[in-house]
Design an enzyme around this catalytic site. Structure first.
Site, PDB file in Angstrom:
ATOM      1  N   GLY A  85     -94.339 115.458  17.100  1.00  0.00           N
ATOM      2  CA  GLY A  85     -95.500 114.670  16.665  1.00  0.00           C
ATOM      3  C   GLY A  85     -95.980 115.155  15.310  1.00  0.00           C
ATOM      4  O   GLY A  85     -97.154 114.997  14.961  1.00  0.00           O
ATOM      5  N   HIS A 117    -115.136 109.802  20.543  1.00  0.00           N
ATOM      6  CA  HIS A 117    -113.937 110.031  19.722  1.00  0.00           C
ATOM      7  C   HIS A 117    -113.723 108.862  18.760  1.00  0.00           C
ATOM      8  O   HIS A 117    -114.295 107.787  18.928  1.00  0.00           O
ATOM      9  CB  HIS A 117    -112.693 110.198  20.597  1.00  0.00           C
ATOM     10  CG  HIS A 117    -112.588 111.549  21.235  1.00  0.00           C
ATOM     11  ND1 HIS A 117    -113.198 111.842  22.428  1.00  0.00           N
ATOM     12  CD2 HIS A 117    -111.959 112.681  20.838  1.00  0.00           C
ATOM     13  CE1 HIS A 117    -112.945 113.107  22.746  1.00  0.00           C
ATOM     14  NE2 HIS A 117    -112.203 113.651  21.799  1.00  0.00           N
ATOM     15  N   HIS A 118    -112.812 109.074  17.831  1.00  0.00           N
ATOM     16  CA  HIS A 118    -112.449 108.074  16.812  1.00  0.00           C
ATOM     17  C   HIS A 118    -111.845 106.815  17.451  1.00  0.00           C
ATOM     18  O   HIS A 118    -111.360 106.837  18.584  1.00  0.00           O
ATOM     19  CB  HIS A 118    -111.443 108.683  15.826  1.00  0.00           C
ATOM     20  CG  HIS A 118    -110.244 109.272  16.489  1.00  0.00           C
ATOM     21  ND1 HIS A 118    -109.108 108.545  16.741  1.00  0.00           N
ATOM     22  CD2 HIS A 118    -110.006 110.508  17.006  1.00  0.00           C
ATOM     23  CE1 HIS A 118    -108.229 109.303  17.355  1.00  0.00           C
ATOM     24  NE2 HIS A 118    -108.746 110.503  17.536  1.00  0.00           N
ATOM     25  N   LYS A 171    -108.170 106.619  19.221  1.00  0.00           N
ATOM     26  CA  LYS A 171    -107.778 107.338  20.450  1.00  0.00           C
ATOM     27  C   LYS A 171    -107.403 106.324  21.519  1.00  0.00           C
ATOM     28  O   LYS A 171    -108.127 105.359  21.743  1.00  0.00           O
ATOM     29  CB  LYS A 171    -108.919 108.249  20.918  1.00  0.00           C
ATOM     30  CG  LYS A 171    -108.539 109.105  22.113  1.00  0.00           C
ATOM     31  CD  LYS A 171    -109.526 110.237  22.335  1.00  0.00           C
ATOM     32  CE  LYS A 171    -109.196 111.025  23.598  1.00  0.00           C
ATOM     33  NZ  LYS A 171    -107.869 111.654  23.552  1.00  0.00           N
TER      34      LYS A 171
HETATM   35  P1  NAD Z   1    -101.144 110.411  16.432  1.00  0.00           P
HETATM   36  O1  NAD Z   1    -100.951 109.021  16.940  1.00  0.00           O
HETATM   37  O2  NAD Z   1    -101.748 110.605  15.089  1.00  0.00           O
HETATM   38  O3  NAD Z   1     -99.753 111.196  16.447  1.00  0.00           O
HETATM   39  C1  NAD Z   1     -98.843 111.080  17.506  1.00  0.00           C
HETATM   40  C2  NAD Z   1     -97.507 111.593  17.036  1.00  0.00           C
HETATM   41  O4  NAD Z   1     -96.618 111.522  18.158  1.00  0.00           O
HETATM   42  C3  NAD Z   1     -96.865 110.777  15.908  1.00  0.00           C
HETATM   43  O5  NAD Z   1     -96.286 111.665  14.975  1.00  0.00           O
HETATM   44  C4  NAD Z   1     -95.744 110.005  16.619  1.00  0.00           C
HETATM   45  O6  NAD Z   1     -94.617 109.819  15.775  1.00  0.00           O
HETATM   46  C5  NAD Z   1     -95.406 110.963  17.740  1.00  0.00           C
HETATM   47  N1  NAD Z   1     -94.767 110.246  18.863  1.00  0.00           N
HETATM   48  C6  NAD Z   1     -95.286 109.212  19.590  1.00  0.00           C
HETATM   49  N2  NAD Z   1     -94.370 108.767  20.468  1.00  0.00           N
HETATM   50  C7  NAD Z   1     -93.285 109.550  20.288  1.00  0.00           C
HETATM   51  C8  NAD Z   1     -92.014 109.588  20.886  1.00  0.00           C
HETATM   52  N3  NAD Z   1     -91.710 108.736  21.877  1.00  0.00           N
HETATM   53  N4  NAD Z   1     -91.131 110.542  20.459  1.00  0.00           N
HETATM   54  C9  NAD Z   1     -91.470 111.418  19.478  1.00  0.00           C
HETATM   55  N5  NAD Z   1     -92.659 111.434  18.869  1.00  0.00           N
HETATM   56  C10 NAD Z   1     -93.540 110.508  19.273  1.00  0.00           C
HETATM   57  O7  NAD Z   1    -102.023 111.142  17.559  1.00  0.00           O
HETATM   58  P2  NAD Z   1    -102.855 112.512  17.444  1.00  0.00           P
HETATM   59  O8  NAD Z   1    -104.285 112.235  17.171  1.00  0.00           O
HETATM   60  O9  NAD Z   1    -102.108 113.478  16.588  1.00  0.00           O
HETATM   61  O10 NAD Z   1    -102.810 112.998  18.979  1.00  0.00           O
HETATM   62  C11 NAD Z   1    -101.582 113.248  19.641  1.00  0.00           C
HETATM   63  C12 NAD Z   1    -101.886 113.697  21.074  1.00  0.00           C
HETATM   64  O11 NAD Z   1    -102.600 114.949  21.050  1.00  0.00           O
HETATM   65  C13 NAD Z   1    -102.785 112.714  21.851  1.00  0.00           C
HETATM   66  O12 NAD Z   1    -102.375 112.717  23.191  1.00  0.00           O
HETATM   67  C14 NAD Z   1    -104.167 113.328  21.697  1.00  0.00           C
HETATM   68  O13 NAD Z   1    -105.062 112.925  22.693  1.00  0.00           O
HETATM   69  C15 NAD Z   1    -103.802 114.795  21.802  1.00  0.00           C
HETATM   70  N6  NAD Z   1    -104.794 115.715  21.270  1.00  0.00           N
HETATM   71  C16 NAD Z   1    -104.925 116.892  21.925  1.00  0.00           C
HETATM   72  C17 NAD Z   1    -105.795 117.870  21.467  1.00  0.00           C
HETATM   73  C18 NAD Z   1    -105.853 119.186  22.159  1.00  0.00           C
HETATM   74  O14 NAD Z   1    -106.654 120.043  21.772  1.00  0.00           O
HETATM   75  N7  NAD Z   1    -105.010 119.407  23.179  1.00  0.00           N
HETATM   76  C19 NAD Z   1    -106.564 117.621  20.305  1.00  0.00           C
HETATM   77  C20 NAD Z   1    -106.408 116.410  19.644  1.00  0.00           C
HETATM   78  C21 NAD Z   1    -105.510 115.468  20.136  1.00  0.00           C
END
Ligand code: NAD
Length: 263
Positions: A8, A153-154, A157
């Site tokens: 990601g 959240h934004h 999400k």
């Molecule tokens: P985002 O949409 O900006 O990024 C998601 C990334 O995942 C992208 O790079 C996309 O290419 C990749 N992705 C999606 N499907 C994929 C696949 N099938 N194979 C490979 N890569 C894939 O989202 P974000 O804001 O960066 O959040 C990502 C996740 O992290 C969400 O589930 C969010 O809720 C979570 N999150 C967790 C925390 C934490 O503290 N644990 C904090 C913020 C966000």
């Protein structure tokens, strides 16, 4: 030197993880992966994250021979595939992806029998401190208060309530001897009737560019306690995840939380 792969890497969190990994001694980023259709494939992950070029090009292929810990902040469908690969190749994981259903959570638990995994809906140190404060508040206040969780959240999400709000609810429910699945009330509307004390209300707001806010209200007759966490930068999650990746690289198989990392 612990070798880190980020799944990601082109996403909002992924780019912050690239920066946090760059800041940290003793860790080296060896792979940055995005989904196959991503327009960032082929881009330098450092440049994309607004730091200097780091020579790690974003790819759609994860090579299990080139990392020790995979940090996954993607989507539940992708997370499931990465768990399979890490389990086969005996690689440690930090999973920050939220919105995981019961089947995926079971897959995580099963994988924990053969590899070490930190699974955390919120990797911020401050939020994890709040979880400890919530446990104390719930234990002290018991059934004498109404408990409500409000999260914001934004607009991009995709899951609600947030994984953090659910985690907060679980910590409170456990401290009170309740089961969150039985007592949670989500987004009230219409003729709801009088509030039952044993319920825990959970409300979600989605608006603009809010990074992440959580408030837990403990309301009694005559006084109210509120515990609030406000995130203003995604770097707090990234730095926590990087700390977790260093920690998990030294662990035996098991599924761990951020509370274990911070102990
Ligand atoms: P985002 O949409 O900006 O990024 C998601 C990334 O995942 C992208 O790079 C996309 O290419 C990749 N992705 C999606 N499907 C994929 C696949 N099938 N194979 C490979 N890569 C894939 O989202 P974000 O804001 O960066 O959040 C990502 C996740 O992290 C969400 O589930 C969010 O809720 C979570 N999150 C967790 C925390 C934490 O503290 N644990 C904090 C913020 C966000």
């Amino acid at each position: 030197m612990t070798r880190i792969a980020i799944a990601g890497a082109a996403g909002r969190m992924g780019r912050n993880l690239v920066v946090a990994c760059h800041e940290e001694d003793g860790l080296t980023l060896t792979q940055a992966v995005a989904r196959p259709q991503s327009e960032s494939i082929g881009c330098d992950s450092g440049t994309l994250s607004a730091i200097e070029s780091n020579g790690i090009v974003i790819s759609d292929q994860l090579d299990p021979n080139q990392f020790d810990v995979l940090i996954d902040f993607t989507h539940p469908a992708a997370t499931s595939q990465y768990i399979e690969l890490c389990q086969q190749k005996r690689k440690a994981m930090v999973i920050g992806t939220t919105g995981c259903d019961a089947a995926l959570e079971q897959q995580i638990q099963q994988a924990g029998e053969s590899i070490p995994i930190v699974y955390a809906a919120n990797t911020s140190i401050g939020v994890n401190l709040c979880l400890q404060l919530l446990q104390t508040a719930a234990t002290v206040l018991g059934d004498s208060v109404d408990i409500e969780i409000v999260e914001a959240h934004h607009r991009n999400k995709v899951d609600a309530p947030s994984g953090t709000a659910l985690k907060m609810g679980q910590v409170i429910a456990t401290a009170l001897g309740r089961n969150l699945d039985d007592c949670a009330v989500y987004g009230r509307e219409g003729q709801t009737g009088k509030r039952e004390r044993a319920t825990i209300g959970i409300e979600s707001i989605r608006a603009g560019d809010i990074v992440g806010e959580h408030t837990v209200i403990f309301a009694a007759e005559g006084e109210r306690i509120e515990i609030t966490h406000k995130a203003s930068s995604r770097m707090i999650f990234a730095r926590g995840a990087i700390r977790a990746s260093r920690w998990v690289s030294q662990q035996s198989p098991g599924v761990f939380t951020m509370q274990d990392v911070l102990r």
